[in-house]
Design an enzyme around this catalytic site. Sequence first.
Site, PDB file in Angstrom:
ATOM      1  N   LYS A 180     -24.585 -18.878 -42.420  1.00 44.68           N
ATOM      2  CA  LYS A 180     -23.662 -18.155 -43.311  1.00 44.68           C
ATOM      3  C   LYS A 180     -23.329 -16.779 -42.765  1.00 44.68           C
ATOM      4  CE  LYS A 180     -22.677 -19.658 -46.995  1.00 44.68           C
ATOM      5  NZ  LYS A 180     -21.403 -20.368 -47.239  1.00 44.68           N
ATOM      6  N   CYS A 233     -37.041  -6.326 -36.901  1.00 45.98           N
ATOM      7  CA  CYS A 233     -38.288  -6.678 -37.598  1.00 45.98           C
ATOM      8  C   CYS A 233     -38.168  -6.358 -39.072  1.00 45.98           C
ATOM      9  CB  CYS A 233     -39.445  -5.889 -36.987  1.00 45.98           C
ATOM     10  SG  CYS A 233     -41.063  -6.280 -37.693  1.00 45.98           S
ATOM     11  N   VAL A 234     -38.471  -7.335 -39.919  1.00 46.06           N
ATOM     12  CA  VAL A 234     -38.549  -7.119 -41.372  1.00 46.06           C
ATOM     13  C   VAL A 234     -39.975  -7.430 -41.777  1.00 46.06           C
ATOM     14  CG1 VAL A 234     -37.856  -8.059 -43.620  1.00 46.06           C
ATOM     15  CG2 VAL A 234     -36.117  -7.555 -41.885  1.00 46.06           C
ATOM     16  N   LEU A 273     -36.530  -6.719 -22.780  1.00 47.94           N
ATOM     17  CA  LEU A 273     -37.977  -6.477 -23.044  1.00 47.94           C
ATOM     18  C   LEU A 273     -38.430  -7.170 -24.337  1.00 47.94           C
ATOM     19  CD1 LEU A 273     -37.807  -2.734 -22.115  1.00 47.94           C
ATOM     20  CD2 LEU A 273     -38.618  -4.614 -20.675  1.00 47.94           C
TER      21      LEU A 273
HETATM   22  C1  LIG Z   1     -21.179  -4.469 -30.805  1.00 50.77           C
HETATM   23  C2  LIG Z   1     -22.724  -4.244 -31.132  1.00 50.77           C
HETATM   24  C3  LIG Z   1     -23.317  -5.446 -31.821  1.00 50.77           C
HETATM   25  C4  LIG Z   1     -24.866  -5.185 -32.069  1.00 50.77           C
HETATM   26  C5  LIG Z   1     -25.489  -6.373 -32.832  1.00 50.77           C
HETATM   27  C6  LIG Z   1     -25.545  -7.631 -31.979  1.00 50.77           C
HETATM   28  C7  LIG Z   1     -26.309  -8.768 -32.683  1.00 50.77           C
HETATM   29  C8  LIG Z   1     -27.814  -8.497 -32.723  1.00 50.77           C
HETATM   30  C9  LIG Z   1     -28.559  -9.626 -33.475  1.00 50.77           C
HETATM   31  C10 LIG Z   1     -30.053  -9.328 -33.612  1.00 50.77           C
HETATM   32  C11 LIG Z   1     -30.790  -9.526 -32.307  1.00 50.77           C
HETATM   33  C12 LIG Z   1     -32.290  -9.231 -32.442  1.00 50.77           C
HETATM   34  C13 LIG Z   1     -32.979  -9.424 -31.106  1.00 50.77           C
HETATM   35  C14 LIG Z   1     -34.465  -9.105 -31.162  1.00 50.77           C
HETATM   36  O1  LIG Z   1     -34.903  -8.240 -31.885  1.00 50.77           O
HETATM   37  C15 LIG Z   1     -35.426  -9.979 -30.330  1.00 50.77           C
HETATM   38  S1  LIG Z   1     -35.746 -11.543 -31.257  1.00 50.77           S
HETATM   39  C16 LIG Z   1     -37.070 -11.023 -32.322  1.00 50.77           C
HETATM   40  C17 LIG Z   1     -36.643 -11.000 -33.779  1.00 50.77           C
HETATM   41  N1  LIG Z   1     -37.761 -10.527 -34.604  1.00 50.77           N
HETATM   42  C18 LIG Z   1     -38.762 -11.328 -35.008  1.00 50.77           C
HETATM   43  O2  LIG Z   1     -38.790 -12.521 -34.774  1.00 50.77           O
HETATM   44  C19 LIG Z   1     -39.887 -10.618 -35.757  1.00 50.77           C
HETATM   45  C20 LIG Z   1     -40.472 -11.463 -36.863  1.00 50.77           C
HETATM   46  N2  LIG Z   1     -39.444 -11.934 -37.768  1.00 50.77           N
HETATM   47  C21 LIG Z   1     -38.798 -11.074 -38.618  1.00 50.77           C
HETATM   48  O3  LIG Z   1     -39.046  -9.874 -38.671  1.00 50.77           O
HETATM   49  C22 LIG Z   1     -37.706 -11.666 -39.490  1.00 50.77           C
HETATM   50  O4  LIG Z   1     -37.912 -13.064 -39.586  1.00 50.77           O
HETATM   51  C23 LIG Z   1     -36.281 -11.409 -38.935  1.00 50.77           C
HETATM   52  C24 LIG Z   1     -35.986  -9.911 -39.072  1.00 50.77           C
HETATM   53  C25 LIG Z   1     -36.174 -11.851 -37.489  1.00 50.77           C
HETATM   54  C26 LIG Z   1     -35.268 -12.180 -39.791  1.00 50.77           C
HETATM   55  O5  LIG Z   1     -35.415 -11.788 -41.141  1.00 50.77           O
HETATM   56  P1  LIG Z   1     -35.696 -12.906 -42.269  1.00 50.77           P
HETATM   57  O6  LIG Z   1     -36.212 -12.208 -43.479  1.00 50.77           O
HETATM   58  O7  LIG Z   1     -36.500 -14.002 -41.677  1.00 50.77           O
HETATM   59  O8  LIG Z   1     -34.237 -13.553 -42.567  1.00 50.77           O
HETATM   60  P2  LIG Z   1     -33.118 -12.930 -43.514  1.00 50.77           P
HETATM   61  O9  LIG Z   1     -33.222 -11.475 -43.579  1.00 50.77           O
HETATM   62  O10 LIG Z   1     -33.154 -13.672 -44.813  1.00 50.77           O
HETATM   63  O11 LIG Z   1     -31.768 -13.299 -42.717  1.00 50.77           O
HETATM   64  C27 LIG Z   1     -31.532 -14.644 -42.302  1.00 50.77           C
HETATM   65  C28 LIG Z   1     -30.421 -14.560 -41.292  1.00 50.77           C
HETATM   66  O12 LIG Z   1     -30.901 -13.843 -40.134  1.00 50.77           O
HETATM   67  C29 LIG Z   1     -30.720 -14.684 -38.980  1.00 50.77           C
HETATM   68  N3  LIG Z   1     -31.775 -14.428 -38.015  1.00 50.77           N
HETATM   69  C30 LIG Z   1     -33.064 -14.795 -38.086  1.00 50.77           C
HETATM   70  N4  LIG Z   1     -33.730 -14.403 -36.997  1.00 50.77           N
HETATM   71  C31 LIG Z   1     -32.826 -13.745 -36.200  1.00 50.77           C
HETATM   72  C32 LIG Z   1     -32.899 -13.116 -34.905  1.00 50.77           C
HETATM   73  N5  LIG Z   1     -34.043 -13.087 -34.206  1.00 50.77           N
HETATM   74  N6  LIG Z   1     -31.768 -12.575 -34.394  1.00 50.77           N
HETATM   75  C33 LIG Z   1     -30.604 -12.632 -35.078  1.00 50.77           C
HETATM   76  N7  LIG Z   1     -30.468 -13.229 -36.293  1.00 50.77           N
HETATM   77  C34 LIG Z   1     -31.573 -13.765 -36.837  1.00 50.77           C
HETATM   78  C35 LIG Z   1     -30.784 -16.101 -39.522  1.00 50.77           C
HETATM   79  O13 LIG Z   1     -30.179 -16.981 -38.580  1.00 50.77           O
HETATM   80  C36 LIG Z   1     -29.991 -15.942 -40.815  1.00 50.77           C
HETATM   81  O14 LIG Z   1     -28.610 -15.871 -40.534  1.00 50.77           O
HETATM   82  P3  LIG Z   1     -27.695 -17.203 -40.737  1.00 50.77           P
HETATM   83  O15 LIG Z   1     -27.764 -17.528 -42.216  1.00 50.77           O
HETATM   84  O16 LIG Z   1     -26.338 -16.841 -40.261  1.00 50.77           O
HETATM   85  O17 LIG Z   1     -28.355 -18.282 -39.868  1.00 50.77           O
END
Ligand SMILES: CCCCCCCCCCCCCC(=O)CSCCNC(=O)CCNC(=O)[C@H](O)C(C)(C)COP(=O)(O)OP(=O)(O)OC[C@H]1O[C@@H](n2cnc3c(N)ncnc32)[C@H](O)[C@@H]1OP(=O)(O)O
Length: 389
Positions: A4, A140-141, A389
């Site tokens: 979404k 990170c959340v 990283l």
């Molecule tokens: C022009 C500049 C542009 C800059 C921005 C570019 C883009 C940068 C993008 C970011 C790049 C980061 C790179 C990076 O840091 C490296 S990947 C590491 C990401 N962090 C973790 O895995 C840490 C543990 N997990 C968490 O903290 C939470 O689970 C997170 C915060 C991951 C999601 O929080 P949550 O409480 O579990 O979920 P909701 O809040 O309810 O939100 C659900 C939505 O979030 C989508 N989701 C889940 N994981 C994701 C991820 N790793 N990237 C992108 N999107 C991710 C998911 O598909 C859904 O969207 P959808 O419904 O469309 O599918």
Amino acid sequence: KRHKFWETQPVGQFKDIGDTSLPEGPIEPPTTLSEVKQEPYNLPNLYEWISCDIDSEEMCTEVYDLLTHNYVEDDETMFRFNYSKEFLRWALRPPGYYKSWHIGVRVRSSKKLVAFITGVPARIRVRDNVVTMAEINFLCVHKKLRSKRLAPVMIKEVTRRVHLENIWQAAYTAGVVLPTPISTCQYWHRTLNPKKLIDVGFSRLGARMTMSRTIKLYRLPDSTSTPGFRKMELHDVPAVARLLRNYLNQFEVAPDLDENDVEHWLLPTENVVDSYVVESPGSHKITDFSSFYSLPSSILGNQNYSILKAAYSFYNVATKTPLLQLMNDVLIVAKQKDYDVFNALDIMQNESFLKELKFGPGDGKLHYYLYNYRLRNALKPMELGLVLL
Ligand SMILES: CCCCCCCCCCCCCC(=O)CSCCNC(=O)CCNC(=O)[C@H](O)C(C)(C)COP(=O)(O)OP(=O)(O)OC[C@H]1O[C@@H](n2cnc3c(N)ncnc32)[C@H](O)[C@@H]1OP(=O)(O)O
Ligand SMILES: CCOC(=O)c1cnc2ccc(OC)cc2c1SCCC#N
């Protein structure tokens, strides 16, 4: 699978895979700065935005603590990344960095840091175009605030702040599949401390293998073998920059590193990044380069160990020494520094040494993404020259 949030974003959409009529390059044009939303996105009332000053010991400790307890875990919840404070300061303050791109969310009442996302500027070449992008990381959340759609707000806010600096593309990696990977890579692991990896349950004793046989299998010499192999020093920066720029030209996506970038990213920093050169004993020419970064992990639920000491292959260039020999010397150094494991992705020319140096394939994948930049076809890992990283 419905996405979404991601279906609203200028990223390759799954429905468009194979549609060769779509041009390669930016998906949306830049807007004028006056059209960029001037005020931050709305958070639920309980929370407030904070720009994190990573130079502040207190703020850096808050970020470190949030990540230490709430950042990425492997699928078996055996490990959780435990980036150190000095690593975070290194990762978040490259040349030209913006403090406003180090974004935190606090609980208004308690001031507790409960979420984080960062961007750093980087010049990334995509095929023949060098594009200034934001490298997004450390999203990170807090575990207690998951599945409340906070991540999309974090992502929109960092996007807004990046747009304010007239930058319109980004690069990021993730272990999860999102619309749409430009490449999907595999982690490989070279055991350095077999006893510990077996004790924590990551490795298992092979069939018909004893522990002593296993220790012997992974044993490495006490010293390196390449004449002229030494730690990189400040005066090597120009030569390493030349070597690296030339080497990275062969890849479809790679950083465009100048001497300032090389000094920041590749000069050795204790417990953060190690780098080595091979200086030809006769000519004093720098012919080869190798580097790895230090990213420990918390070991979850083991009585005997709490921290895994892991080294991650960074950038390596071999123009005279065989890459196999160069990487074997780097494994020897990592073992000397008491690392438990040396990790590498199957990107760049890494496939040429992984099996021979006794790396084993991991079960985790790493997906690479570009924001607002379409690639007509996904890349093979060996076409990638970018390490995030
Ligand atoms: C022009 C500049 C542009 C800059 C921005 C570019 C883009 C940068 C993008 C970011 C790049 C980061 C790179 C990076 O840091 C490296 S990947 C590491 C990401 N962090 C973790 O895995 C840490 C543990 N997990 C968490 O903290 C939470 O689970 C997170 C915060 C991951 C999601 O929080 P949550 O409480 O579990 O979920 P909701 O809040 O309810 O939100 C659900 C939505 O979030 C989508 N989701 C889940 N994981 C994701 C991820 N790793 N990237 C992108 N999107 C991710 C998911 O598909 C859904 O969207 P959808 O419904 O469309 O599918
Ligand atoms: C022993 C080999 O595994 C790891 O080094 C390791 C360590 N910590 C992690 C924390 C979170 C995590 O989440 C995907 C994975 C690991 C991994 S495996 C993938 C990284 C590599 N190489």
